[in-house]
Write a protein that holds these residues in place. Structure first.
Motif, PDB file in Angstrom:
ATOM      1  N   THR A 292       0.703  -1.796   0.016  1.00 22.44           N
ATOM      2  CA  THR A 292       0.087  -0.320   0.177  1.00 22.44           C
ATOM      3  C   THR A 292       0.716   0.811  -0.563  1.00 22.44           C
ATOM      4  OG1 THR A 292      -0.438  -0.397   2.377  1.00 22.44           O
ATOM      5  CG2 THR A 292      -2.404  -1.540   1.287  1.00 22.44           C
ATOM      6  N   ASN A 293       2.241   1.169   0.749  1.00 16.58           N
ATOM      7  CA  ASN A 293       2.462   2.546   1.159  1.00 16.58           C
ATOM      8  C   ASN A 293       4.080   2.281  -0.682  1.00 16.58           C
ATOM      9  OD1 ASN A 293       1.216   3.353   3.139  1.00 16.58           O
ATOM     10  ND2 ASN A 293       2.572   2.423   4.480  1.00 16.58           N
ATOM     11  N   GLY A 294       4.576   1.538  -0.553  1.00 13.97           N
ATOM     12  CA  GLY A 294       5.515   1.188  -1.483  1.00 13.97           C
ATOM     13  C   GLY A 294       6.319   0.021  -2.002  1.00 13.97           C
ATOM     14  N   ALA A 295       7.005  -0.470  -2.868  1.00 10.80           N
ATOM     15  CA  ALA A 295       7.494  -1.784  -2.937  1.00 10.80           C
ATOM     16  C   ALA A 295       8.054  -1.347  -4.264  1.00 10.80           C
ATOM     17  CB  ALA A 295       7.196  -2.687  -2.711  1.00 10.80           C
ATOM     18  N   ASP A 296       9.404  -2.261  -4.055  1.00 11.16           N
ATOM     19  CA  ASP A 296      10.484  -2.246  -5.416  1.00 11.16           C
ATOM     20  C   ASP A 296       9.911  -4.051  -6.075  1.00 11.16           C
ATOM     21  OD1 ASP A 296      11.885  -4.360  -4.565  1.00 11.16           O
ATOM     22  OD2 ASP A 296      13.401  -2.778  -3.403  1.00 11.16           O
ATOM     23  N   CYS A 297      10.025  -4.260  -6.999  1.00 13.78           N
ATOM     24  CA  CYS A 297      10.188  -4.970  -8.410  1.00 13.78           C
ATOM     25  C   CYS A 297      10.016  -6.287  -7.354  1.00 13.78           C
ATOM     26  CB  CYS A 297      10.585  -4.812  -9.755  1.00 13.78           C
ATOM     27  SG  CYS A 297      12.521  -5.740  -9.038  1.00 13.78           S
ATOM     28  N   SER A 298      10.760  -6.648  -6.320  1.00 13.10           N
ATOM     29  CA  SER A 298      10.842  -7.695  -5.543  1.00 13.10           C
ATOM     30  C   SER A 298      10.136  -7.981  -3.964  1.00 13.10           C
ATOM     31  CB  SER A 298      12.087  -8.364  -5.106  1.00 13.10           C
ATOM     32  OG  SER A 298      13.212  -7.150  -4.638  1.00 13.10           O
TER      33      SER A 298
END
Length: 461
Positions: A292-298
């Motif tokens: 919800t708050n943000g993630a990189d690809c992995s």
């Protein structure tokens, strides 16, 4: 005999005698000089003979060491490079590692503005440093990076070898690639003249280097047949890095909506992709794992699969070792696809996505577009994580594999039933006390309690 005659006889004799004396003096002096030289030579010889053999060998050895030219030039030994991966921390549960990047900040704070992006193996010039922060300059980027990411000396050399920044340029003739670092070893290929290959290992004596000719062919060549070069990679500006990682799907259509027709008909893959699609449009954040708050690809992939009970490693490179390998022509929805998005390090796995089907993927692409659906592009490899079993089947199998857990569950159930019966007995006794029972009623109550206690014992057994 007159005076003139006497002088004629005596003078030549005196001259001859003087000459003889001079010759004798000259010869005598010459012999003494020779004797001194011979004595000096004998003294030196004697001194050398008296010197221990070990000291002579040490002197010769030290002389050889001084004369030996290192394969790795001094200017390279002083380099400072970025090292992101720490083998001791690359565990499946670690949330601290991002996808092989380290941010460079404008100030000594994680909340300050971003100055650039450093990849593993980037060369930097250190301007100042303390325990927590190091001020660097690299390429077009100046800023601060966490000190734990900067290494030098032998560690820097290992990083440069691992990231294939150290190269071997073959000289004017083709040479044989050997299976091992010796002349008698078998030939496994040819390194072509004036061609450059990555060096992946250097022998201790620096007489041999191991080069990588292709992904499947690596071997040893004599160090004397090549010239060592360093391919320096510098820290990227934020825009340059985004453009680089975006290039892979630039031509593919970007979408923030999952069409129902794109879903698998049923099964675990359908549920997983449906769940992943809830986060379409959310932010891409380096090092992030929050859907919800943000993630990189992995981080996105790890968190989606974690929701369904699968524990994956943290980075794209590490996740490419999870599950089972699958060829690109046998892909199924839910498979993981991996990419080389780093234009300079083309062999480095730097991105991961979830395959939806019909040539499409869902993934955290980059900061500009966030979590999207796009065409699959050109993956370098694929892995299958899903087992094809639903969660109930998995839970059932887990119980069968762990009979202790099953017994523990049964014990907990019995304890709860016993507690309920005890509560019933206590409540019955309270009611009887409040109604001031007669002697017969007390006897009846006593019988009821004994009966109930017998039931408790029976349930507990």
């Amino acid at each position: 005999m007159n005076k003139k005659t006497v002088l004629t006889i005596i003078v030549p004799g005196v001259i001859v005698c003087a000459f003889v004396v001079c010759v004798i003096i000259f010869i005598s002096t010459h012999k003494q000089a020779n004797s001194s030289e011979i004595a000096g030579v004998q003294q030196i010889t004697t001194t050398q003979q008296e010197t221990p053999a070990g000291k002579t060998q040490v002197k010769k050895k030290n002389k050889n060491i001084k004369n030996k030219k290192s394969l790795f030039p001094k200017k390279y030994k002083k380099l400072k490079v970025v090292k992101i991966n720490d083998e001791s921390e690359t565990t499946a549960s670690s949330d601290d590692n991002s996808d092989e990047i380290a941010e460079v900040y404008k100030e000594k704070s994680l909340s300050s503005g971003e100055a650039g992006v450093a990849l593993e193996g980037c060369v930097v010039k250190v301007q100042s440093h303390d325990k927590n922060w190091t001020a660097i300059k690299s390429g077009k980027v100046e800023g601060y990076i966490e000190s734990r990411y900067i290494v030098k000396g032998k560690k820097a050399k290992q990083v440069l070898l691992a990231t294939e920044h150290i190269l071997a340029k073959i000289k004017k003739q083709n040479i044989n690639i050997k299976n091992d670092k010796n002349k008698k070893s078998s030939v496994i290929g040819i390194a072509y003249a004036r061609t450059t290959y990555p060096i992946i290992e250097i022998s201790k004596d620096e007489k041999w280097v191991k080069i990588k000719r292709t992904e499947t062919l690596s071997g040893w060549i004599p160090a004397s047949d090549m010239k060592l070069k360093l391919d320096k990679e510098y820290v990227y500006t934020s825009d340059a890095y985004d453009e680089m990682v975006e290039a892979e799907w630039k031509a593919g259509a970007v979408s923030y909506k999952l069409e129902s027709g794109s879903l698998p008909k049923n099964g675990e893959a359908r549920k997983l992709i449906q769940y992943a699609s809830k986060f379409l449009g959310n932010r891409y954040v380096w090092g992030g794992t929050s859907l919800t708050n943000g993630a990189d690809c992995s981080g996105f992939v790890q968190s989606v699969f974690k929701h369904f009970g699968y524990r994956l490693n943290r980075t794209a490179a590490e996740q490419s070792r999870n599950g089972q390998a699958v060829s690109n022509n046998k892909l199924k929805p839910g498979d993981l696809l991996f990419y080389h998005t780093d234009r300079r390090q083309k062999n480095r796995i730097s991105h991961v996505a979830i395959y939806i089907g019909n040539g499409k993927i869902i993934h955290a692409a980059n900061r500009r577009v966030g979590i999207i659906i796009s065409s699959m592009g050109n993956p370098c490899t694929a892995r299958r994580i899903l087992t094809g079993k639903n969660n109930k089947q998995k839970d059932k199998e887990d119980k069968q594999k762990n009979p202790k857990d099953k017994n523990k569950s049964q014990e907990n159930k019995k304890v709860k039933e016993t507690e309920k019966v005890q509560e019933l007995v206590t409540e019955t006794a309270r009611i009887i006390e409040t109604t001031n029972p007669t002697e017969n009623e007390q006897e009846t109550t006593k019988v009821m309690q004994e009966t109930t206690e017998a039931e408790i014992t029976k349930e507990a057994s």
